[in-house]
Design an enzyme around this catalytic site. Structure first.
Site, PDB file in Angstrom:
ATOM      1  N   ASP A   5     -38.034  15.515 -28.852  1.00 36.27           N
ATOM      2  CA  ASP A   5     -37.430  16.700 -28.248  1.00 36.27           C
ATOM      3  C   ASP A   5     -36.331  16.363 -27.235  1.00 36.27           C
ATOM      4  O   ASP A   5     -35.757  17.263 -26.633  1.00 36.27           O
ATOM      5  CB  ASP A   5     -38.490  17.639 -27.643  1.00 36.27           C
ATOM      6  CG  ASP A   5     -39.649  16.905 -27.016  1.00 36.27           C
ATOM      7  OD1 ASP A   5     -39.514  15.700 -26.735  1.00 36.27           O
ATOM      8  OD2 ASP A   5     -40.697  17.554 -26.777  1.00 36.27           O
ATOM      9  N   ASP A  61     -40.980  11.225 -25.237  1.00 31.58           N
ATOM     10  CA  ASP A  61     -40.895  12.684 -25.364  1.00 31.58           C
ATOM     11  C   ASP A  61     -40.103  13.204 -24.152  1.00 31.58           C
ATOM     12  O   ASP A  61     -40.178  12.627 -23.069  1.00 31.58           O
ATOM     13  CB  ASP A  61     -42.314  13.265 -25.364  1.00 31.58           C
ATOM     14  CG  ASP A  61     -42.344  14.754 -25.645  1.00 31.58           C
ATOM     15  OD1 ASP A  61     -42.700  15.143 -26.770  1.00 31.58           O
ATOM     16  OD2 ASP A  61     -42.013  15.542 -24.720  1.00 31.58           O
ATOM     17  N   HIS A  75     -40.551  15.622 -22.333  1.00 34.25           N
ATOM     18  CA  HIS A  75     -41.415  16.147 -21.272  1.00 34.25           C
ATOM     19  C   HIS A  75     -42.262  15.025 -20.675  1.00 34.25           C
ATOM     20  O   HIS A  75     -42.531  14.023 -21.356  1.00 34.25           O
ATOM     21  CB  HIS A  75     -42.292  17.266 -21.831  1.00 34.25           C
ATOM     22  CG  HIS A  75     -41.478  18.348 -22.501  1.00 34.25           C
ATOM     23  ND1 HIS A  75     -41.381  18.457 -23.875  1.00 34.25           N
ATOM     24  CD2 HIS A  75     -40.689  19.312 -21.981  1.00 34.25           C
ATOM     25  CE1 HIS A  75     -40.569  19.461 -24.170  1.00 34.25           C
ATOM     26  NE2 HIS A  75     -40.126  20.000 -23.041  1.00 34.25           N
ATOM     27  N   HIS A 107     -49.874  15.800 -22.951  1.00 38.35           N
ATOM     28  CA  HIS A 107     -50.099  16.608 -21.738  1.00 38.35           C
ATOM     29  C   HIS A 107     -51.591  16.799 -21.425  1.00 38.35           C
ATOM     30  O   HIS A 107     -51.931  17.217 -20.321  1.00 38.35           O
ATOM     31  CB  HIS A 107     -49.473  17.995 -21.881  1.00 38.35           C
ATOM     32  CG  HIS A 107     -47.977  17.991 -21.976  1.00 38.35           C
ATOM     33  ND1 HIS A 107     -47.170  17.345 -21.065  1.00 38.35           N
ATOM     34  CD2 HIS A 107     -47.136  18.561 -22.886  1.00 38.35           C
ATOM     35  CE1 HIS A 107     -45.891  17.519 -21.408  1.00 38.35           C
ATOM     36  NE2 HIS A 107     -45.849  18.242 -22.508  1.00 38.35           N
TER      37      HIS A 107
HETATM   38  C1  3YP Z   1     -44.824  23.482 -23.182  1.00 41.85           C
HETATM   39  C2  3YP Z   1     -44.583  24.803 -22.485  1.00 41.85           C
HETATM   40  C3  3YP Z   1     -43.159  24.783 -22.021  1.00 41.85           C
HETATM   41  C4  3YP Z   1     -42.558  23.494 -22.498  1.00 41.85           C
HETATM   42  C5  3YP Z   1     -43.482  22.989 -23.571  1.00 41.85           C
HETATM   43  C6  3YP Z   1     -43.369  21.506 -23.764  1.00 41.85           C
HETATM   44  C7  3YP Z   1     -44.215  21.022 -24.899  1.00 41.85           C
HETATM   45  C8  3YP Z   1     -43.856  19.627 -25.287  1.00 41.85           C
HETATM   46  O1  3YP Z   1     -43.085  19.345 -26.185  1.00 41.85           O
HETATM   47  N1  3YP Z   1     -44.382  18.610 -24.602  1.00 41.85           N
HETATM   48  O2  3YP Z   1     -44.089  17.339 -24.874  1.00 41.85           O
HETATM   49 ZN    ZN Z   2     -42.178  17.406 -25.424  1.00 39.06          ZN
END
Ligand code: 3YP
Ligand code: ZN
Length: 380
Positions: free
Chosen positions: A269, A181, A183, A144
């Site tokens: 995840d 992932d 996300h 991220h």
């Molecule tokens: C970060 C804030 C809400 C969801 C969370 C995700 C983190 C993650 O596993 N990113 O790949």
């Molecule tokens: Zn994630």
């Protein structure tokens, strides 16, 4: 010499995310009782210990991480961001990497440098042919993080830093990133959005995190047009949906792009037990996904495949997902079986549903936008 490399260091488990209500920073006056932060060391430590106890560790080429240098970090991140992480990390109570959801503990700056440097070392060993493929069990995660901020538990973008290093120092020109992932890999996408030398493909849960990120329409810009692909999968997608996305989008895009190396942002995840995703994958799915990418890497780039660990928060189950990926990469069966295989089998094995197929078919149209090797070389 084992064909599979493995990067690990105990300091990765010393990155202190503190207490939270899962992801909301603890704040008793506001009624937020302290509990463990989701991004705790447990999940990753349990992967490592399973790799060790299963005996697999003895059959991997252990690669020692070292801190990334300023020069290496600054290929990707702004000086302001680096200074922010550094000063937060110097504070006894730490700070946040940018979005309020990304704890920086005391000393986390140095641990984040070690994570990025670990990924650099893994990619270096693959590029030099010392190993064929490998896995970096690094923490904090990275996908991220953008050039100028951390977010979503990420401080520095480990994968992007390793990519820039491979291009600058190792003669690796075209790199494809597959991010499974749950996300969106927004940071990696943003860093290379205008760059035809890196193809980013993200399979993620539609509109999960970051909000409104990872839409089909995000397809790269300028010289990088066509070089970002997103497959925003509906919640509830299982193994069949992921395999269909691999067959219809990821593999055709890789074939067309013809990378010199394939990198994976490997979060677990999307596993069916995860608290931060609503997808339906099991350990066996990660074995299949890994095998599918290995096959592509064998055909396209001499097997060169390197994975960076990202998310995955079901401490009970993620270790078996990680072991499945590592067993597949190495071709070694440890004899340790997924203890939940029977119970999760029915959850994963749902058929491909129409609303899943629709999204994947739409993403498949984007494959035609992926630049062929000659075109990208001219543009670069
Ligand atoms: C970060 C804030 C809400 C969801 C969370 C995700 C983190 C993650 O596993 N990113 O790949
Ligand atoms: Zn994630």
């Amino acid at each position: 010499m084992p064909r599979t490399g493995y990067v690990y260091h105990p300091l990765f488990f010393w990155h202190d995310t503190g207490t939270a209500a899962g992801l909301a920073p603890a704040n008793p006056p506001a009624g937020i009782q302290p509990l463990a932060h989701f991004e705790s060391p447990d999940t990753k430590r349990r992967i490592h210990e399973l790799v060790h106890v299963s005996g697999l560790l003895d059959n991997l080429a252990q690669i020692r991480p070292r801190p990334a240098t300023d020069e290496e970090i600054l290929r990707v991140h702004t000086l302001g961001h680096v200074e922010h992480i550094k000063s937060s990390s110097a504070h006894p109570r730490g700070g946040d990497a940018g979005d309020g959801y990304s704890p920086v503990g005391q000393g986390s700056y140095d641990i984040a440098l070690l994570a990025a440097g670990g990924m650099i070392e893994l990619v270096t060993a693959v590029a030099r042919g010392e190993i064929t493929n490998g896995y970096a069990l690094i923490r904090p995660p990275g996908h991220h993080a953008t050039a100028d901020t951390g977010m979503g538990f990420c401080l520095f973008n480990n994968l992007a830093i390793a990519i820039r290093h491979a291009q600058a120092e190792l003669g690796v020109e075209r790199i494809a990133v597959v991010d499974w992932d749950v996300h969106h890999g927004n940071g990696t996408q943003a860093i290379f959005y205008n760059d035809p030398s890196v193809l980013t493909i993200s399979l993620h849960q539609d509109n999960c995190f970051p909000p409104n990120s990872g839409l089909l329409a995000e397809n790269g810009e300028g010289d990088g047009a066509g070089c970002a692909i997103n497959v925003p999968l509906p919640p509830g997608t299982g193994s069949a949906g992921y395999q269909y996305a691999m067959d219809e989008v990821v593999i055709p895009a890789l074939n067309r792009y013809s990378p010199d190396m394939i990198l994976v942002a490997s979060g677990y995840d999307a596993n069916v037990l995860d608290p931060l995703g609503r997808q339906m994958l099991g350990a066996s799915t990660y074995a299949t996904l890994t095998a599918t990418l290995m096959d592509a890497a064998d055909r396209l780039c001499g097997g060169r495949l390197a994975m960076a660990h990202e998310g995955g928060y079901a401490a009970s189950y993620v270790p078996f997902c990680g072991l499945a990926a590592l067993e597949t990469l190495s071709g070694i069966r440890t004899g340790i079986l997924d203890p939940l295989a029977d119970i999760v089998a029915g959850w994963l094995d749902q058929p491909l549903l129409d609303h899943q197929r629709k999204v994947i078919d739409a993403a498949a149209w984007l494959v035609a936008n992926v630049p062929l090797p000659a075109a990208a070389t001219t543009a670069a």
